[in-house]
Design a protein around this motif. Structure first.
Motif, PDB file in Angstrom:
ATOM      1  N   PRO A  40       0.827  -1.215   0.000  1.00  0.00           N
ATOM      2  CA  PRO A  40       0.000   0.000   0.000  1.00  0.00           C
ATOM      3  C   PRO A  40       0.856   1.257   0.000  1.00  0.00           C
ATOM      4  CG  PRO A  40      -0.849  -1.601   1.559  1.00  0.00           C
ATOM      5  CD  PRO A  40       0.450  -2.148   1.080  1.00  0.00           C
ATOM      6  N   GLY A  41       0.575   2.152  -0.932  1.00  0.00           N
ATOM      7  CA  GLY A  41       1.291   3.411  -1.000  1.00  0.00           C
ATOM      8  C   GLY A  41       2.658   3.347  -1.626  1.00  0.00           C
ATOM      9  N   LYS A  42       3.026   2.174  -2.132  1.00  0.00           N
ATOM     10  CA  LYS A  42       4.349   2.018  -2.737  1.00  0.00           C
ATOM     11  C   LYS A  42       4.230   1.583  -4.186  1.00  0.00           C
ATOM     12  CE  LYS A  42       6.858   1.004   1.520  1.00  0.00           C
ATOM     13  NZ  LYS A  42       7.823   0.091   2.180  1.00  0.00           N
ATOM     14  N   GLU A  43       5.338   1.705  -4.896  1.00  0.00           N
ATOM     15  CA  GLU A  43       5.348   1.282  -6.293  1.00  0.00           C
ATOM     16  C   GLU A  43       5.464  -0.239  -6.389  1.00  0.00           C
ATOM     17  OE1 GLU A  43       7.297   5.205  -8.476  1.00  0.00           O
ATOM     18  OE2 GLU A  43       8.277   3.268  -8.624  1.00  0.00           O
ATOM     19  N   ARG A  44       5.025  -0.746  -7.501  1.00  0.00           N
ATOM     20  CA  ARG A  44       5.155  -2.176  -7.757  1.00  0.00           C
ATOM     21  C   ARG A  44       6.633  -2.497  -7.995  1.00  0.00           C
ATOM     22  NH1 ARG A  44       0.765  -4.792 -11.702  1.00  0.00           N
ATOM     23  NH2 ARG A  44      -0.443  -3.449 -10.308  1.00  0.00           N
ATOM     24  N   GLU A  45       7.111  -3.551  -7.354  1.00  0.00           N
ATOM     25  CA  GLU A  45       8.520  -3.902  -7.460  1.00  0.00           C
ATOM     26  C   GLU A  45       8.708  -5.354  -7.869  1.00  0.00           C
ATOM     27  OE1 GLU A  45      10.510  -3.527  -3.682  1.00  0.00           O
ATOM     28  OE2 GLU A  45       9.284  -5.072  -2.728  1.00  0.00           O
ATOM     29  N   PHE A  46       9.815  -5.576  -8.544  1.00  0.00           N
ATOM     30  CA  PHE A  46      10.179  -6.916  -8.990  1.00  0.00           C
ATOM     31  C   PHE A  46      10.542  -7.788  -7.793  1.00  0.00           C
ATOM     32  CE2 PHE A  46      11.907 -10.080 -11.762  1.00  0.00           C
ATOM     33  CZ  PHE A  46      13.056 -10.553 -11.147  1.00  0.00           C
ATOM     34  N   VAL A  47      10.104  -9.049  -7.835  1.00  0.00           N
ATOM     35  CA  VAL A  47      10.452 -10.010  -6.790  1.00  0.00           C
ATOM     36  C   VAL A  47      11.305 -11.139  -7.358  1.00  0.00           C
ATOM     37  CG1 VAL A  47       9.569 -11.656  -5.098  1.00  0.00           C
ATOM     38  CG2 VAL A  47       8.349  -9.500  -5.503  1.00  0.00           C
ATOM     39  N   ALA A  48      10.807 -11.786  -8.415  1.00  0.00           N
ATOM     40  CA  ALA A  48      11.526 -12.924  -8.982  1.00  0.00           C
ATOM     41  C   ALA A  48      11.067 -13.161 -10.409  1.00  0.00           C
ATOM     42  CB  ALA A  48      11.285 -14.179  -8.149  1.00  0.00           C
ATOM     43  N   GLY A  49      11.970 -13.711 -11.226  1.00  0.00           N
ATOM     44  CA  GLY A  49      11.631 -14.028 -12.599  1.00  0.00           C
ATOM     45  C   GLY A  49      12.213 -15.362 -13.003  1.00  0.00           C
ATOM     46  N   ILE A  50      11.610 -15.976 -14.020  1.00  0.00           N
ATOM     47  CA  ILE A  50      12.076 -17.278 -14.485  1.00  0.00           C
ATOM     48  C   ILE A  50      11.978 -17.318 -16.002  1.00  0.00           C
ATOM     49  CG2 ILE A  50       9.782 -18.340 -14.186  1.00  0.00           C
ATOM     50  CD1 ILE A  50      11.313 -20.897 -13.257  1.00  0.00           C
ATOM     51  N   SER A  51      12.998 -17.870 -16.625  1.00  0.00           N
ATOM     52  CA  SER A  51      13.013 -17.952 -18.084  1.00  0.00           C
ATOM     53  C   SER A  51      11.982 -18.965 -18.573  1.00  0.00           C
ATOM     54  CB  SER A  51      14.409 -18.352 -18.560  1.00  0.00           C
ATOM     55  OG  SER A  51      14.746 -19.638 -18.068  1.00  0.00           O
ATOM     56  N   ARG A  52      11.760 -18.983 -19.868  1.00  0.00           N
ATOM     57  CA  ARG A  52      10.698 -19.836 -20.402  1.00  0.00           C
ATOM     58  C   ARG A  52      10.944 -21.313 -20.160  1.00  0.00           C
ATOM     59  NH1 ARG A  52      11.921 -17.852 -26.519  1.00  0.00           N
ATOM     60  NH2 ARG A  52      14.104 -18.488 -26.645  1.00  0.00           N
ATOM     61  N   SER A  53      12.210 -21.719 -20.149  1.00  0.00           N
ATOM     62  CA  SER A  53      12.511 -23.127 -19.909  1.00  0.00           C
ATOM     63  C   SER A  53      12.615 -23.443 -18.425  1.00  0.00           C
ATOM     64  CB  SER A  53      13.819 -23.494 -20.592  1.00  0.00           C
ATOM     65  OG  SER A  53      14.891 -22.780 -19.986  1.00  0.00           O
ATOM     66  N   GLY A  54      12.745 -22.405 -17.620  1.00  0.00           N
ATOM     67  CA  GLY A  54      12.918 -22.607 -16.186  1.00  0.00           C
ATOM     68  C   GLY A  54      14.351 -22.753 -15.742  1.00  0.00           C
ATOM     69  N   THR A  55      15.282 -22.700 -16.679  1.00  0.00           N
ATOM     70  CA  THR A  55      16.682 -22.930 -16.327  1.00  0.00           C
ATOM     71  C   THR A  55      17.353 -21.709 -15.723  1.00  0.00           C
ATOM     72  OG1 THR A  55      17.341 -22.382 -18.591  1.00  0.00           O
ATOM     73  CG2 THR A  55      17.022 -24.718 -18.057  1.00  0.00           C
ATOM     74  N   PHE A  56      16.788 -20.532 -15.959  1.00  0.00           N
ATOM     75  CA  PHE A  56      17.384 -19.309 -15.430  1.00  0.00           C
ATOM     76  C   PHE A  56      16.379 -18.595 -14.535  1.00  0.00           C
ATOM     77  CE2 PHE A  56      20.268 -15.895 -15.164  1.00  0.00           C
ATOM     78  CZ  PHE A  56      19.523 -14.722 -15.198  1.00  0.00           C
ATOM     79  N   THR A  57      16.826 -18.224 -13.340  1.00  0.00           N
ATOM     80  CA  THR A  57      15.978 -17.483 -12.422  1.00  0.00           C
ATOM     81  C   THR A  57      16.694 -16.222 -11.954  1.00  0.00           C
ATOM     82  OG1 THR A  57      16.795 -18.807 -10.558  1.00  0.00           O
ATOM     83  CG2 THR A  57      14.727 -19.508 -11.588  1.00  0.00           C
ATOM     84  N   LEU A  58      15.907 -15.266 -11.547  1.00  0.00           N
ATOM     85  CA  LEU A  58      16.417 -13.957 -11.132  1.00  0.00           C
ATOM     86  C   LEU A  58      15.623 -13.517  -9.907  1.00  0.00           C
ATOM     87  CD1 LEU A  58      18.376 -11.761 -12.298  1.00  0.00           C
ATOM     88  CD2 LEU A  58      16.394 -10.816 -13.475  1.00  0.00           C
ATOM     89  N   GLY A 106      12.288  -5.323 -15.178  1.00  0.00           N
ATOM     90  CA  GLY A 106      11.475  -4.130 -15.358  1.00  0.00           C
ATOM     91  C   GLY A 106      10.004  -4.412 -15.578  1.00  0.00           C
ATOM     92  N   ARG A 107       9.152  -3.568 -15.010  1.00  0.00           N
ATOM     93  CA  ARG A 107       7.717  -3.732 -15.228  1.00  0.00           C
ATOM     94  C   ARG A 107       7.368  -3.605 -16.705  1.00  0.00           C
ATOM     95  NH1 ARG A 107       5.237   0.612 -11.252  1.00  0.00           N
ATOM     96  NH2 ARG A 107       7.136   1.658 -11.869  1.00  0.00           N
TER      97      ARG A 107
END
Length: 123
Positions: A40-58, A106-107
Motif C-alpha cells: 500500500p502506498g508504494k510502487e510495484r517492485e520486482f520479486v523474482a523471474g524465471i526464463s521460459r525453460s525454467g533454467t534461469f531465475t532472477l 522491469g515492469r
C-alpha cells in the motif's frame, strides 16, 4: 490472455506460503514469467523471474535464499514459494509474462499481468 494468481492469505512472520499463477490464452512455455509485489502506498517492485525453460531465475536481493520461483510448463503455472516471510513483505503479489522468454526486472518488460493475490504477514 489471462493470468490468474491465487494462494495468498494471512500468515505470521517467519511462516511460509506458496502463491501460484495459472495462465491461459498464450503459449506458456514460450513466455518468461515473473512475480512483482505492491505494498500500500508504494510502487510495484520486482520479486523474482524465471526464463521460459525454467533454467534461469532472477531474484530481488532481499528475497534471495528465502523465495523460490518455479514453473510447470505442462500445467501452464508459475509458483512462488516464500519462506521466512517478514511483515514488511505484506503486499499484493502479481504475476506477469513476457514474450521474449527472458527473465527481466522491469515492469515495462512484461506484456501481460494477472490481477494479484494479497499476502498479509502479521508480526
Amino acid at each position: 490472455v489471462q493470468l490468474q494468481a491465487f494462494g495468498g492469505g494471512l500468515v505470521h512472520a517467519g511462516a511460509s506460503l506458496r502463491v501460484s499463477c495459472a495462465a491461459s490464452g498464450l503459449t506458456f512455455p514460450t513466455y518468461a514469467m515473473a512475480w512483482f509485489r505492491q505494498a500500500p502506498g508504494k510502487e510495484r517492485e520486482f520479486v523474482a523471474g524465471i526464463s521460459r525453460s525454467g533454467t534461469f531465475t532472477l531474484y530481488e536481493d532481499s528475497v534471495k535464499g528465502r523465495f523460490t520461483i518455479s514453473r510447470d510448463n505442462a500445467k501452464n503455472t508459475v509458483f512462488l514459494q516464500m519462506d521466512s516471510l517478514k511483515p514488511e513483505e505484506t503486499a499484493t503479489y502479481f504475476c506477469a509474462g513476457n514474450k521474449r522468454g527472458q527473465a527481466l526486472r522491469g515492469r515495462s518488460d512484461y506484456e501481460y499481468w494477472g490481477q494479484g493475490t494479497l499476502v498479509t504477514v502479521s508480526s
